[in-house]
Scaffold this active site. Structure first.
Site, PDB file in Angstrom:
ATOM      1  N   GLU A  18       0.829  -1.216   0.000  1.00 12.20           N
ATOM      2  CA  GLU A  18       0.000   0.000   0.000  1.00 12.20           C
ATOM      3  C   GLU A  18       0.859   1.260   0.000  1.00 12.20           C
ATOM      4  O   GLU A  18       0.525   2.241  -0.651  1.00 12.20           O
ATOM      5  CB  GLU A  18      -0.944   0.007   1.217  1.00 12.20           C
ATOM      6  CG  GLU A  18      -2.060  -1.020   1.140  1.00 12.20           C
ATOM      7  CD  GLU A  18      -3.001  -0.794  -0.040  1.00 12.20           C
ATOM      8  OE1 GLU A  18      -3.006   0.307  -0.609  1.00 12.20           O
ATOM      9  OE2 GLU A  18      -3.721  -1.741  -0.401  1.00 12.20           O
TER      10      GLU A  18
ATOM     11  N   GLY B  93      10.696   6.605  -6.528  1.00 14.80           N
ATOM     12  CA  GLY B  93      10.334   8.009  -6.281  1.00 14.80           C
ATOM     13  C   GLY B  93       9.663   8.211  -4.926  1.00 14.80           C
ATOM     14  O   GLY B  93       9.402   7.259  -4.200  1.00 14.80           O
TER      15      GLY B  93
END
Ligand code: SF4
Length: 359
Positions: A54, A98
């Protein structure tokens, strides 16, 4: 609320949605069980794996997350392994995904779970939300998927489904103004088992059927409940405000070389890519003017809402200054092992080619 169409008032009636809970979940779960995507984090209800997935899925597409997820849970199979790891190693396994703050918060939260909960995930959404990097959506996802608690979720895909379902034409903010959507998500999530599957089904539905453009309403298991479909306004909902245009920036990166070593710097708190390594930028003019220099190339990259054009200059230094704290003189091979920013990694590749020509 659409004031011109009073019939929409009923769409915000939570009791009405709660009364349809069983019918909605039956239709949605029937569809889900025949079409569910086979995703690696769905193979086990282990809260650790669900949590890692998640966090990775925040801001990153499913297809891109798959490989990272495999590598990450192989390297750190349990919350104890993650807590014990050095932050630099965790960042290395995140390199390329990222939004590195996610990795640092994941690491910090692993330490809290080990120190405060003896490595056992708290089984309620409020306690989960106190962990670094765990917001309302992630807490709901872990609580429902790992522990089958009737907690709602709202992310990009389910937000679109629910907005259309209740004909929510208020501009979406992604924040507290979406409370009516959270309320409906809470009203329809099953109370007697199946909450995790239901939430995953809502996300899948948004991803493959209730798509942003040209949703496949004829194939949708929720069509009979969908207000936007009923009144023919599917293409106007959700009401997503136009994105701000990105800001253009120019910068210069310096590759200082001395006897086969390159100077790299660690990004500091408050900077983009905190904790990752990169090549120096914005250095004083008198330092930039020292040594022989050569233009190595130009790279473009994007970060947050900025478009950056970065000119890369190589400088051969005859006398190597001592590295300061957060700086290191390293060979290209040593740099490969560091967690690097994505432009830093591209600059390192350019520099490596150039370095062999210069030495
Ligand atoms: S009927 Fe169409 S708009 Fe409504 S939830 Fe289904 S796919 Fe989305």
């Amino acid at each position: 609320m659409n004031k011109k169409n009073p019939q929409h008032l009923a769409c915000f009636d939570l009791e009405q949605w709660a009364s349809r809970r069983k019918s909605i979940s039956r239709s949605l779960l029937k569809w889900y069980h025949s079409t569910a995507r086979d995703l690696p984090w769905r193979h086990s209800p282990d809260p650790y794996r669900i949590w890692v997935s998640e966090i990775m899925l925040q801001q990153t597409q499913v297809e891109r997350v798959k490989d990272y997820f495999h590598r990450f849970v192989k390297k750190f199979p349990t919350v104890f392994d993650l807590a014990e790891a050095e932050e630099a190693v965790v960042l290395k396994y995140w390199e390329g995904l990222g939004y590195y703050r996610r990795a640092r918060q994941l690491h910090a939260a692993a330490n809290i779970i080990v120190s405060d909960y003896e490595g056992i995930f708290p089984q309620d959404a409020c306690a989960l939300r106190k962990l670094p990097g765990v917001g309302r959506y992630t807490a709901g996802a872990i609580a429902s998927i790992a522990f089958d608690l009737p907690e709602p979720i709202l992310e990009a895909n389910s937000r679109r489904v629910l907005a259309r379902l209740i004909h929510y034409d208020t501009p979406l903010s992604g924040n507290k103004d979406d409370q009516p959507l959270w309320d409906v998500a809470g009203a329809i999530v099953p109370r007697d088992g199946g909450a995790g599957a239901f939430n995953q089904a809502l996300m899948d539905l948004g991803s493959v059927i209730c798509t942003p453009v040209s949703p496949l309403c004829e194939e949708c298991p929720l069509a009979e409940h969908c207000e936007a479909y009923r009144v023919g306004s599917v293409d106007r909902i959700p009401n997503v405000p136009a994105r701000k245009s990105s800001k253009k920036i120019k910068e210069k990166a310096y590759v200082f070389t001395h006897k086969g070593k390159l100077l790299v710097v660690r990004r500091q708190p408050g900077e983009w890519w905190e904790g990752l390594w990169d090549f120096p930028r914005d250095i004083p003019h008198q330092v930039a003017a020292r040594g022989r220099h050569r233009h190595l190339g130009v790279i473009d990259y994007g970060i947050t809402n900025h478009k950056v054009t970065c000119q890369i200059v190589s400088k051969l230094i005859s006398q190597r200054p001592a590295a300061r704290r957060h700086q290191r003189w390293l060979s290209p091979q040593e740099i490969q092992k560091l967690p690097m920013t994505s432009p830093g990694r591209r600059i390192a590749l350019l520099a490596e080619k150039s370095f062999f020509r210069e030495s």
